[in-house]
Write a protein that holds these residues in place. Structure first.
Motif, short mmCIF file in Angstrom:
data_model
loop_
_atom_site.label_atom_id
_atom_site.label_comp_id
_atom_site.label_asym_id
_atom_site.label_seq_id
_atom_site.Cartn_x
_atom_site.Cartn_y
_atom_site.Cartn_z
N LEU A 9 0.84 -1.21 0.00
CA LEU A 9 0.00 0.00 0.00
C LEU A 9 0.87 1.26 0.00
O LEU A 9 0.57 2.23 -0.71
N PHE A 10 1.94 1.22 0.78
CA PHE A 10 2.86 2.36 0.79
C PHE A 10 3.54 2.52 -0.57
O PHE A 10 3.78 3.65 -1.02
N VAL A 11 3.88 1.39 -1.21
CA VAL A 11 4.50 1.46 -2.53
C VAL A 11 3.55 2.10 -3.53
O VAL A 11 3.95 2.98 -4.32
N VAL A 12 2.29 1.68 -3.52
CA VAL A 12 1.29 2.25 -4.43
C VAL A 12 1.13 3.75 -4.17
O VAL A 12 1.11 4.56 -5.10
N LEU A 13 1.05 4.12 -2.89
CA LEU A 13 0.89 5.53 -2.54
C LEU A 13 2.12 6.33 -2.97
O LEU A 13 1.99 7.42 -3.56
N GLY A 14 3.30 5.79 -2.68
CA GLY A 14 4.52 6.50 -3.05
C GLY A 14 4.66 6.65 -4.55
O GLY A 14 5.04 7.71 -5.06
N LEU A 15 4.35 5.57 -5.29
CA LEU A 15 4.44 5.63 -6.74
C LEU A 15 3.44 6.62 -7.31
O LEU A 15 3.75 7.37 -8.25
N THR A 16 2.25 6.65 -6.72
CA THR A 16 1.23 7.60 -7.17
C THR A 16 1.68 9.04 -6.97
O THR A 16 1.59 9.87 -7.89
N LEU A 17 2.17 9.35 -5.77
CA LEU A 17 2.63 10.71 -5.49
C LEU A 17 3.82 11.09 -6.37
O LEU A 17 3.92 12.23 -6.84
N PHE A 18 4.71 10.13 -6.60
CA PHE A 18 5.89 10.40 -7.41
C PHE A 18 5.49 10.72 -8.85
O PHE A 18 5.92 11.74 -9.42
N VAL A 19 4.67 9.88 -9.46
CA VAL A 19 4.26 10.10 -10.85
C VAL A 19 3.45 11.39 -10.98
O VAL A 19 3.64 12.17 -11.92
N TYR A 20 2.56 11.62 -10.03
CA TYR A 20 1.74 12.84 -10.06
C TYR A 20 2.62 14.08 -9.91
O TYR A 20 2.41 15.10 -10.56
N GLY A 21 3.62 13.98 -9.04
CA GLY A 21 4.56 15.10 -8.87
C GLY A 21 5.35 15.37 -10.14
O GLY A 21 5.59 16.54 -10.48
N LEU A 22 5.76 14.31 -10.85
CA LEU A 22 6.46 14.51 -12.12
C LEU A 22 5.58 15.25 -13.12
O LEU A 22 6.02 16.20 -13.78
N GLU A 23 4.32 14.81 -13.22
CA GLU A 23 3.42 15.41 -14.20
C GLU A 23 3.10 16.87 -13.87
O GLU A 23 2.97 17.70 -14.77
N GLN A 24 3.00 17.17 -12.57
CA GLN A 24 2.60 18.51 -12.16
C GLN A 24 3.77 19.46 -11.95
O GLN A 24 3.61 20.68 -12.02
N GLY A 25 4.95 18.89 -11.67
CA GLY A 25 6.08 19.74 -11.30
C GLY A 25 7.29 19.65 -12.21
O GLY A 25 7.61 20.60 -12.93
N LEU A 26 7.98 18.50 -12.21
CA LEU A 26 9.27 18.42 -12.87
C LEU A 26 9.17 18.55 -14.39
O LEU A 26 9.97 19.26 -15.01
N PHE A 27 8.22 17.85 -15.00
CA PHE A 27 8.11 17.94 -16.45
C PHE A 27 7.79 19.37 -16.91
O PHE A 27 8.46 19.90 -17.82
N PRO A 28 6.80 20.05 -16.33
CA PRO A 28 6.54 21.43 -16.76
C PRO A 28 7.71 22.37 -16.51
O PRO A 28 7.98 23.26 -17.33
N THR A 39 16.99 12.27 -12.19
CA THR A 39 17.62 12.73 -13.43
C THR A 39 16.70 12.62 -14.64
O THR A 39 16.56 13.57 -15.42
N VAL A 40 16.07 11.46 -14.81
CA VAL A 40 15.33 11.19 -16.04
C VAL A 40 14.21 12.20 -16.32
O VAL A 40 14.13 12.72 -17.44
N PRO A 41 13.34 12.51 -15.36
CA PRO A 41 12.24 13.43 -15.68
C PRO A 41 12.70 14.81 -16.15
O PRO A 41 12.21 15.34 -17.15
N LEU A 42 13.65 15.39 -15.43
CA LEU A 42 14.10 16.74 -15.79
C LEU A 42 14.87 16.75 -17.10
O LEU A 42 14.68 17.65 -17.93
N VAL A 43 15.74 15.77 -17.30
CA VAL A 43 16.54 15.73 -18.52
C VAL A 43 15.65 15.48 -19.74
O VAL A 43 15.81 16.10 -20.79
#
Length: 243
Positions: free
Chosen positions: A48-67, A197-201
């Motif tokens: 459950l923690f893995v799912v939550l962490g993965l969700t927050l991580f992917v959502y953060g990439l979409e909302q923050g690092l990629f833009p 590294t990967v998302p920002l690059v």
């Protein structure tokens, strides 16, 4: 409202992505090994923690690092300042790599190995210094790789020519580098291309290609990660040869 819907969608996607892994573990544990899962409750909580962490991580990439990466690439392209763009590319590659948790772990393990092989003194200070040196070398490699990748996008150089040439150098250096450093060098290319590294690059490459007339983001925007995987192998083997 839209933000909440995006979070729910990411949660569903993360759960779906993780489900095959859970199925494989359960099938092999119960049918092949023939034993129940140890500490089932703890495993469920962990998943459950893995799912939550993965969700927050992917959502953060979409909302923050990629833009952020794409917007900065657009801004530098509009300003038309090549020195500042290259400096930003180097600093981005260096800073994201030096902070990679996977690289920190591998460098610490490599320092333990170097101490066991008596290449360095078996003291905490010596191991920390050697590990920091390895991290700095890898970070310099990735920073240089991102600069090379940005120049490739600007000049329109074929990606495969540079990649093939780089791997020819890697294979040639493998015959001269210390044996204990070869494996570390090859692994360094993998651990540097991780969560930070990967998302920002990637966002930098795509944003830069989209900002330059005549460049196709799908063709020219990707490939930076390939350089970030390649150059650490060259730099780390050089580190082993000359250190």
């Amino acid at each position: 409202m839209r933000s909440g819907q995006g979070m729910v969608s990411t949660l569903v996607s993360s759960t779906r992505d993780l489900f095959p892994v859970l199925v494989v573990i359960a099938v092999f544990q119960m049918l092949i090994i023939g034993e129940p899962l140890p500490d089932t409750l703890g495993l469920i909580q962990g998943m459950l923690f893995v799912v939550l962490g993965l969700t927050l991580f992917v959502y953060g990439l979409e909302q923050g690092l990629f833009p952020v990466g794409e917007s900065m690439a657009h801004a530098f392209a509009r300003k038309g300042s090549l020195p500042w763009l290259l400096l930003f590319a180097f600093c981005l590659g260096f800073a994201t790599t030096i902070a990679e948790p996977a690289l920190i772990a591998v460098a610490a393990e490599a320092a333990q190995m170097a101490a066991a092989e008596e290449r360095i003194a078996n003291t905490a200070e010596a191991r920390e210094a050697w590990a920091l040196g390895l991290r700095l070398v890898v970070a310099l490699a990735v920073g240089s790789a991102i600069v090379l990748g940005v120049v490739r996008i600007l000049r329109g150089w074929p990606l495969h020519h540079l990649i093939i040439g780089g791997y020819v150098i890697v294979v040639a250096m493998t015959g001269f580098a210390p044996e204990e450093m070869v494996g570390i060098a090859y692994d360094a290319g993998g651990v540097t291309t991780s969560t930070i590294t990967v998302p920002l690059v990637t966002a930098l490459g795509v944003g830069l290609a989209a900002s330059i007339e005549g460049r196709n983001p799908a063709v020219d925007g990707f490939g930076l990660i390939a350089f970030a995987s390649l150059t650490p192998m060259i730099f780390v083997m050089s580190y082993g040869i000359f250190w």
